[in-house]
Scaffold this motif. Structure first.
Motif, PDB file in Angstrom:
ATOM      1  N   SER A  99       0.859  -1.187   0.000  1.00  0.00           N
ATOM      2  CA  SER A  99       0.000   0.000   0.000  1.00  0.00           C
ATOM      3  C   SER A  99       0.898   1.240   0.000  1.00  0.00           C
ATOM      4  CB  SER A  99      -0.878   0.000   1.249  1.00  0.00           C
ATOM      5  OG  SER A  99      -0.058   0.161   2.392  1.00  0.00           O
ATOM      6  N   GLN A 153       2.764   1.592   3.244  1.00  0.00           N
ATOM      7  CA  GLN A 153       3.841   0.604   3.354  1.00  0.00           C
ATOM      8  C   GLN A 153       5.027   1.022   2.479  1.00  0.00           C
ATOM      9  OE1 GLN A 153       1.355  -2.727   2.221  1.00  0.00           O
ATOM     10  NE2 GLN A 153       1.545  -3.693   4.225  1.00  0.00           N
ATOM     11  N   SER A 178      -1.377  -1.587  14.298  1.00  0.00           N
ATOM     12  CA  SER A 178      -2.151  -2.597  15.004  1.00  0.00           C
ATOM     13  C   SER A 178      -2.086  -3.922  14.240  1.00  0.00           C
ATOM     14  CB  SER A 178      -3.597  -2.124  15.185  1.00  0.00           C
ATOM     15  OG  SER A 178      -4.151  -1.823  13.941  1.00  0.00           O
ATOM     16  N   GLY A 186      -0.310  -5.233   8.109  1.00  0.00           N
ATOM     17  CA  GLY A 186       0.641  -5.609   7.056  1.00  0.00           C
ATOM     18  C   GLY A 186       2.088  -5.364   7.417  1.00  0.00           C
ATOM     19  N   LYS A 187       2.402  -5.427   8.697  1.00  0.00           N
ATOM     20  CA  LYS A 187       3.801  -5.230   9.113  1.00  0.00           C
ATOM     21  C   LYS A 187       4.682  -6.368   8.570  1.00  0.00           C
ATOM     22  CE  LYS A 187       2.759  -5.046  13.545  1.00  0.00           C
ATOM     23  NZ  LYS A 187       1.291  -5.161  13.433  1.00  0.00           N
ATOM     24  N   SER A 188       4.186  -7.600   8.721  1.00  0.00           N
ATOM     25  CA  SER A 188       5.006  -8.737   8.264  1.00  0.00           C
ATOM     26  C   SER A 188       5.137  -8.736   6.753  1.00  0.00           C
ATOM     27  CB  SER A 188       4.382 -10.068   8.704  1.00  0.00           C
ATOM     28  OG  SER A 188       4.173 -10.057  10.079  1.00  0.00           O
ATOM     29  N   VAL A 189       4.057  -8.378   6.076  1.00  0.00           N
ATOM     30  CA  VAL A 189       4.107  -8.323   4.608  1.00  0.00           C
ATOM     31  C   VAL A 189       5.158  -7.301   4.182  1.00  0.00           C
ATOM     32  CG1 VAL A 189       2.781  -7.584   2.581  1.00  0.00           C
ATOM     33  CG2 VAL A 189       1.766  -9.166   4.227  1.00  0.00           C
ATOM     34  N   GLU A 225       8.775  -8.452  15.842  1.00  0.00           N
ATOM     35  CA  GLU A 225       8.141  -8.645  17.154  1.00  0.00           C
ATOM     36  C   GLU A 225       8.985  -7.979  18.247  1.00  0.00           C
ATOM     37  OE1 GLU A 225       5.239  -9.523  16.912  1.00  0.00           O
ATOM     38  OE2 GLU A 225       4.976 -11.138  15.461  1.00  0.00           O
ATOM     39  N   GLN A 244       0.936  -5.531  21.646  1.00  0.00           N
ATOM     40  CA  GLN A 244       0.812  -6.991  21.618  1.00  0.00           C
ATOM     41  C   GLN A 244       1.677  -7.610  22.721  1.00  0.00           C
ATOM     42  OE1 GLN A 244       0.573  -8.698  17.623  1.00  0.00           O
ATOM     43  NE2 GLN A 244      -0.119  -6.739  16.799  1.00  0.00           N
ATOM     44  N   PHE A 250      -5.658  -4.624   7.160  1.00  0.00           N
ATOM     45  CA  PHE A 250      -6.011  -5.484   6.023  1.00  0.00           C
ATOM     46  C   PHE A 250      -6.669  -6.781   6.478  1.00  0.00           C
ATOM     47  CE2 PHE A 250      -2.510  -2.930   4.332  1.00  0.00           C
ATOM     48  CZ  PHE A 250      -3.097  -2.463   3.175  1.00  0.00           C
ATOM     49  N   ARG A 251      -6.287  -7.264   7.650  1.00  0.00           N
ATOM     50  CA  ARG A 251      -6.756  -8.600   8.041  1.00  0.00           C
ATOM     51  C   ARG A 251      -8.268  -8.647   8.183  1.00  0.00           C
ATOM     52  NH1 ARG A 251      -3.549 -10.098  12.582  1.00  0.00           N
ATOM     53  NH2 ARG A 251      -2.015 -10.981  11.172  1.00  0.00           N
ATOM     54  N   GLY A 292       1.406 -13.047  15.167  1.00  0.00           N
ATOM     55  CA  GLY A 292       1.938 -12.928  13.802  1.00  0.00           C
ATOM     56  C   GLY A 292       1.144 -13.727  12.782  1.00  0.00           C
ATOM     57  N   THR A 294      -2.445 -15.248  10.842  1.00  0.00           N
ATOM     58  CA  THR A 294      -3.834 -14.978  10.497  1.00  0.00           C
ATOM     59  C   THR A 294      -4.539 -16.333  10.574  1.00  0.00           C
ATOM     60  OG1 THR A 294      -3.164 -13.232   8.968  1.00  0.00           O
ATOM     61  CG2 THR A 294      -5.357 -14.159   8.647  1.00  0.00           C
ATOM     62  N   ARG A 345      -6.250 -12.364  15.699  1.00  0.00           N
ATOM     63  CA  ARG A 345      -5.848 -13.356  14.688  1.00  0.00           C
ATOM     64  C   ARG A 345      -7.008 -13.633  13.732  1.00  0.00           C
ATOM     65  NH1 ARG A 345      -1.567 -12.035  14.594  1.00  0.00           N
ATOM     66  NH2 ARG A 345      -2.216 -10.530  16.115  1.00  0.00           N
TER      67      ARG A 345
HETATM   68  N1  ATP Z   1      -0.747  -4.114   1.004  1.00  0.00           N
HETATM   69  C1  ATP Z   1      -1.595  -5.103   1.282  1.00  0.00           C
HETATM   70  N2  ATP Z   1      -2.653  -5.328   0.471  1.00  0.00           N
HETATM   71  C2  ATP Z   1      -3.526  -6.328   0.746  1.00  0.00           C
HETATM   72  N3  ATP Z   1      -3.433  -7.167   1.801  1.00  0.00           N
HETATM   73  C3  ATP Z   1      -2.409  -6.994   2.640  1.00  0.00           C
HETATM   74  C4  ATP Z   1      -1.449  -5.948   2.446  1.00  0.00           C
HETATM   75  N4  ATP Z   1      -0.550  -6.018   3.449  1.00  0.00           N
HETATM   76  C5  ATP Z   1      -0.950  -7.035   4.239  1.00  0.00           C
HETATM   77  N5  ATP Z   1      -2.046  -7.629   3.756  1.00  0.00           N
HETATM   78  C6  ATP Z   1      -2.766  -8.788   4.322  1.00  0.00           C
HETATM   79  O1  ATP Z   1      -3.170  -8.470   5.650  1.00  0.00           O
HETATM   80  C7  ATP Z   1      -3.075  -9.601   6.485  1.00  0.00           C
HETATM   81  C8  ATP Z   1      -2.249  -9.265   7.698  1.00  0.00           C
HETATM   82  O2  ATP Z   1      -0.930  -8.952   7.281  1.00  0.00           O
HETATM   83  P1  ATP Z   1       0.307  -9.142   8.260  1.00  0.00           P
HETATM   84  O3  ATP Z   1       0.305 -10.499   8.858  1.00  0.00           O
HETATM   85  O4  ATP Z   1       1.512  -8.675   7.525  1.00  0.00           O
HETATM   86  O5  ATP Z   1      -0.081  -8.072   9.365  1.00  0.00           O
HETATM   87  P2  ATP Z   1       0.726  -7.715  10.685  1.00  0.00           P
HETATM   88  O6  ATP Z   1       0.623  -6.248  10.861  1.00  0.00           O
HETATM   89  O7  ATP Z   1       2.086  -8.296  10.635  1.00  0.00           O
HETATM   90  O8  ATP Z   1      -0.150  -8.442  11.757  1.00  0.00           O
HETATM   91  P3  ATP Z   1       0.273  -8.922  13.235  1.00  0.00           P
HETATM   92  O9  ATP Z   1       0.657  -7.690  13.999  1.00  0.00           O
HETATM   93  O10 ATP Z   1      -0.947  -9.540  13.735  1.00  0.00           O
HETATM   94  O11 ATP Z   1       1.401  -9.875  13.080  1.00  0.00           O
HETATM   95  C9  ATP Z   1      -2.486 -10.715   5.655  1.00  0.00           C
HETATM   96  O12 ATP Z   1      -3.530 -11.567   5.235  1.00  0.00           O
HETATM   97  C10 ATP Z   1      -1.874 -10.000   4.486  1.00  0.00           C
HETATM   98  O13 ATP Z   1      -1.858 -10.782   3.329  1.00  0.00           O
END
Ligand code: ATP
Length: 635
Positions: A219, A222, A241, A245-248, A324, A364, A398-399, A573, A575, A598
């Motif tokens: 996004s 990001q 939160s 999409g932090k891990s993505v 983390e 978290q 996104f989740r 971490g 879903t 989750r």
């Molecule tokens: N730019 C994006 N466009 C669409 N979907 C996205 C995008 N970034 C992340 N997602 C989706 O959002 C969901 C959560 O992403 P992710 O696990 O990276 O979040 P997170 O912030 O790391 O969550 P947590 O803090 O719970 O670990 C995943 O299903 C991922 O595919």
């Protein structure tokens, strides 16, 4: 008229193109050889294998050139990918000292003219469109030192004095092409590289292939963080939160950073094995040879200094990624800073001059701390303010696509649950419907609760049991910490979760059900049908543990765990599509929030024993985020 791309590409590099499209290298470049040409490279192909010295490129069809100039970046990228690689075989000469040449018209575009001026910080920028079109590698050092190489990403900024390695990173075949260029170089006629040089080149080839789709799918917010990390080289803490999409983003950053600096220069770490596994890394303790992290810094400094391999590994680091981060204790963070400054002989720079990329959500799970120790978050570390240049916060969730559910989770995150939200969550007691034969995953705060839940479920199944025992080598202590269990008993219909990435779609955390057992090479293995309908025989995998740069232990085991129930800790971490949570014995800050967040929707979430009383957020965390917001650190 003569134009130099010197200003675009770096101080001492460059060549000129005159009005007849002749290339005139700067003196420093005389003798470099073109090896690899990708995109736009119809005009460069004839130059391959030739030294840069008044080489005339194939003339371009003007019409085609102007059409290309108006093409969007993605079209250019496609061309890049389809560049004929067989042409590379003709390459000869020195290794990877290559030169990009652009048609004059392209170099004169307004955006590029702009780019020839340094920005406020005295840096030069390759505009996105230029970077996408650049096709070859440049090295301006006759030493051919790999340290002088860097890859250029769209919109990348670099200091003017840098030697810039420019390479088209848009192609999935790039490593092959590099290999071809390299092997071709061995046949070279001029200065045949020594074995040592070739080894250095081989090491370079091990660099990671840039996957443009990762970046493209980010996004806007990001991408902004990506820019601050990858192009501006800042020490960044990014947060957001659950599900923002932090891990993505982190996976994309890892790909970009490893591509630029090389695999060995980027330490990918997390405080726990499962979190590290999630991003393809190792625990912070093993990455920095810090055992359990409970000793004085001087102990680790001596250990590292007495281990040349580890010392070399740490000295090679350019980026330290910690995922983390909320689970890292402030004392450990300070210790790492201290150790790295000393062993890297760079006492005046935080973390010995290594770029920091910290990711996590302090709302978290809290720091892992010794029994009886007070809670100290990383942002309370003495070195935090000095070490972290910028804090950035992702805001788009996104989740959960359901905004109502997302805002309800936000109440849990900050520990301020309204009575309406409490009622709503208490209303989620009903049982969930089972899809695809896969039952909801249950989350428990305590390990003994989840072990009991898993065993009970397995015992109910009628089929024959098959037990898989791990084959361990090396330190039993480390083997015990392996994410794959020492023994696992399975039956048909057992619900399982992968604990290792096997394919792009079957990754750590993928859940499925055992549908039968199959024999592979005379041994019986489970066949698992995953939620995405893929069926796969799960054979043994190797899990290795490194410490101080050498392998200390290895466990060979099927990469599965029973997954009717998981600990909340292990779920961080992830879903989880279909979820049942019992919050009766939650005890720590952030646990209830991590567990509930989750879920992807309220329709697939069952909650037992919810009460406002068992949702806790630490006041220090709230204060930190308030300050961050007031400092306008967010995106
Ligand atoms: N730019 C994006 N466009 C669409 N979907 C996205 C995008 N970034 C992340 N997602 C989706 O959002 C969901 C959560 O992403 P992710 O696990 O990276 O979040 P997170 O912030 O790391 O969550 P947590 O803090 O719970 O670990 C995943 O299903 C991922 O595919």
């Amino acid at each position: 008229m003569s134009q130099s791309c010197q200003e675009i590409e770096g101080k001492e590099q460059g060549f000129s193109i005159d009005e007849n499209n002749y290339y005139h290298p700067n003196a420093a470049l005389n003798g470099w050889t073109i090896h690899t040409c990708y995109p736009l490279a119809e005009n460069l192909m004839p130059m391959m294998g030739k030294r840069i010295s008044n080489v005339k490129p194939a003339s371009l069809n003007e019409k085609k050139r102007s059409a290309e100039n108006s093409e969007p970046e993605s079209h250019i990228a496609k061309k890049v990918r389809t560049a004929p690689s067989q042409n590379l075989d003709s390459t000869t000469g020195q290794v990877q000292q290559q030169r990009h040449a652009q048609p004059e018209s392209r170099m004169a575009s307004p955006s590029q003219q702009q780019s020839r001026k340094p920005d406020a910080s005295g840096q030069y920028r390759i505009p996105a469109d230029t970077a996408g079109r650049i096709s070859t590698i440049v090295a301006n050092s006759p030493n051919n030192s790999s340290q002088n190489r860097r890859r250029v990403l769209p919109d990348q900024v670099f200091p003017s004095k840098d030697s810039v390695s420019i390479r088209n990173f848009n192609t999935a075949t790039s490593s092959t092409s590099m290999h071809q260029a390299n092997s071709a170089s061995v046949q070279g006629n001029a200065a045949k590289p020594s074995r040592i040089q070739r080894n250095q080149e081989e090491a370079l080839i091990q660099t990671v292939v840039y996957d443009p789709s990762l970046y493209d799918n980010l996004s806007k917010e990001q991408k902004k963080i990506h820019k601050h990390v990858v192009h501006m080289h800042e020490n960044i803490f990014f947060t957001g939160s659950a599900g923002t999409g932090k891990s993505v983003l982190l996976r994309t950053l890892i790909n970009s950073l490893q591509h630029i600096h090389g695999r060995d220069a980027v330490a990918i770490t997390a405080p726990t094995g499962i979190a590290a596994c999630n991003i393809g890394g190792v625990t912070i303790y093993s990455a920095l040879a810090m055992g359990r992290g409970d000793k004085e810094p001087s102990v680790y400094i001596n250990l590292i200094r007495n281990n040349p391999k580890m010392l070399q590994k740490i000295n090679r680091l350019k980026v330290l990624i910690i995922d983390e981060i909320s689970m890292i204790d402030a004392r450990l963070f300070d210790k790492i800073d201290h150790v790295l400054r000393i062993v890297r002989l760079n006492e005046n720079k935080s973390f010995g001059g290594i770029q920091l990329v910290l990711c996590g959500d302090f709302y978290q799970l809290p720091p892992i701390r010794a029994h009886g120790q007070d809670m100290r978050y990383t942002f309370q570390a003495q070195c935090w303010n000095r070490a972290v240049d910028r804090c950035m916060e992702l805001k788009t969730v996104f989740r959960q696509s359901d905004q109502h559910f997302a805002s309800l989770l936000n109440e849990l995150r900050i520990g301020q649950v309204s009575s309406r939200t409490e009622r709503e969550l208490q209303g989620l007691r009903r049982a969930l419907t089972i899809t695809n034969n896969i039952e909801p995953t249950e989350l428990y705060p305590l390990r003994k609760e989840l072990n009991r839940a898993n065993e009970e479920r397995l015992n109910i199944l009628p089929g024959e049991s098959h037990t898989f025992r791990a084959v361990d080598n090396g330190s039993p202590y480390l083997c015990k910490k392996c994410i794959a269990p020492e023994t696992i008993t399975l039956k048909v219909d057992a619900q399982v979760m992968l604990v290792k990435n096997l394919t792009p779609t079957l990754v750590n955390g993928s859940r499925g059900v055992v549908v039968r057992f199959a024999t592979v090479n005379g041994k019986l293995f489970p066949v698992v049908k995953f939620l995405n309908n893929t069926e796969k025989v799960i054979t043994s995998e190797s899990f290795t543990f490194e410490s101080q740069g050498v392998q200390q232990a290895q466990r060979v085991q099927i990469p599965l765990i029973l997954a009717w129930a998981l600990s909340i800790h292990k779920s961080q971490g992830q879903t989880i599509e279909c979820l049942k949570i019992d919050l009766q014995s939650v005890f720590d800050c952030g646990q209830a929030y991590v567990a509930l967040s989750r879920a992807t929707s309220m329709d697939t979430l069952q909650v037992l024993n919810f009460s406002r009383g068992n949702v806790k957020a630490h006041p220090k965390v709230a204060e930190f985020y308030r300050k961050m917001a007031s400092d306008k650190c967010r995106i």
